[in-house]
Design an enzyme around this catalytic site. Structure first.
Site, short mmCIF file in Angstrom:
data_model
loop_
_atom_site.label_atom_id
_atom_site.label_comp_id
_atom_site.label_asym_id
_atom_site.label_seq_id
_atom_site.Cartn_x
_atom_site.Cartn_y
_atom_site.Cartn_z
CG ASP A 1 -0.25 -0.06 2.48
OD1 ASP A 1 1.07 -0.18 2.82
OD2 ASP A 1 -1.04 0.10 3.59
CB THR B 1 13.12 22.74 -13.35
OG1 THR B 1 13.30 24.34 -13.22
CG2 THR B 1 11.96 22.79 -12.34
NE ARG C 1 14.49 24.18 -3.73
CZ ARG C 1 14.40 23.71 -5.11
NH1 ARG C 1 14.43 24.40 -6.16
NH2 ARG C 1 13.80 22.40 -5.47
CD GLN C 2 7.21 27.88 0.46
OE1 GLN C 2 7.35 27.55 -0.63
NE2 GLN C 2 6.46 28.76 0.82
CD GLU D 1 0.57 2.07 6.08
OE1 GLU D 1 0.84 1.13 6.45
OE2 GLU D 1 -0.49 2.65 5.80
N GLY E 1 15.84 25.19 -15.11
CA GLY E 1 15.50 26.80 -15.72
C GLY E 1 16.54 27.49 -15.45
CE LYS F 1 17.05 32.14 -9.63
NZ LYS F 1 17.47 31.04 -9.37
#
Ligand code: R5P
Length: 296
Positions: free
Chosen positions: A36, A226, A95-96, A38, A228, A195
């Protein structure tokens, strides 16, 4: 003093190498998934009264790896380990580190609290993304050390690439800390670009890069996610007639086909460390961990 290394499933080769360098035993727990989804963890070696360093990156598959980490640490404590030291080469969710929009979770703080609440006594991490948090001590309430692998990365580049009149480029303001160190090792100058992030995958760079004309370039950043940022930087450098463009980072998160995008944009090569295992992890952080773990 560390008595034993435990290799998390995300960093087995790295953990074994650190144990070898430090003359310690490494234990590898059984980790598997139930049908499942887990996660199952079993530690089969004696850990009672031992100070155990768990080497376990959170890059690649952060959610599963975080649950594994919590299960491992709680189990080590249940089995009588004296202390658990977290060695997290790539600290995911960092990053957050602020509430950019109303209502957002400040994930960096929540994840740090979870790591502590599992029973972790100390933390060692590498080039953590601490852009809006002054230092690692302001993120964790336990003893924590954030060390850099940029000297190892730059030494590898100096030894393995023949670069013509090179210049180091940091793609954004925060990368200055890494560009500066790499430039020193490569015995050259550096520039830092401005940037603007437009979305998860899209950024724009508006700085002038005329200085790179006919010079080989080493781009240094902490993370490629990513791709970018690297793609946009390469486009800028190419417009300015740079020579070879070598792309480097500490943490190859490499989501969304990033390597192909960077190579297609015209990178000469891509070099990263093994804080996260990847096809471009050419530099090991093992000596950095082995040197700094005893300092905690
Ligand atoms: C941002 O602050 C970081 O230092 C990196 O520049 C960023 O995470 C790279 O992300 P991406 O590869 O998605 O542009």
């Amino acid at each position: 003093m560390v008595d034993l290394i435990l290799a998390g499933s995300s960093s087995i080769m790295l953990a074994v190498d650190v144990a070898r360098r430090m003359g310690l035993d490494a234990i590898i727990p059984v980790v598997r998934k139930f049908p499942d989804g887990e996660i199952y963890v079993r530690i089969t070696k004696a850990v009672e009264d031992k100070s155990v360093a768990v080497i376990h990156t959170l890059g690649g598959n952060p959610n599963d790896l975080l649950i594994e980490y919590l299960l491992v640490v709680k189990t080590l404590k249940d089995l009588g380990a004296k202390e658990v030291i977290a060695v997290i080469p790539y600290l995911a969710y960092a990053r957050q580190d602020a509430r950019f929009k109303e209502g957002e979770a400040v994930s960096a703080r929540i994840i740090a609290e979870l790591i502590e609440s599992a029973g972790t006594s100390k933390v060692l991490t590498i080039d953590a993304h601490l852009h809006r948090i002054e230092s690692i001590d302001k993120l964790f309430n336990i003893k924590a050390l954030n060390v850099s692998a940029v000297p190892e990365l730059a030494k590898y580049i100096a030894k393995n690439y023949s670069l013509r009149n090179p210049i180091v480029v940091g793609p954004d303001e925060e990368s200055e800390q890494w560009a500066k160190v790499a430039a020193k090792v490569l015995n050259t100058d550096y520039i830092v670009l401005e940037k603007k992030r437009l979305g998860d995958e899209e950024v724009i760079i508006e700085s002038s890069v005329d200085i790179v004309k006919n010079r080989d370039v080493v781009i240094v950043d902490d993370i490629i996610s990513t791709g970018g940022t690297m793609v946009e930087t390469i486009h800028k450098l190419k417009e300015a007639n740079a020579g070879k463009i070598l792309v480097s980072c500490i943490h190859p998160v490499l989501s969304a086909n990033a390597l192909n995008k960077i190579l297609l944009a015209g990178a000469y090569d891509i070099v990263a460390t093994d804080t996260i295992q990847s096809p471009v992890s050419k530099v090991t952080v093992s000596p950095v961990i082995a040197e700094n773990l005893p300092k905690l």
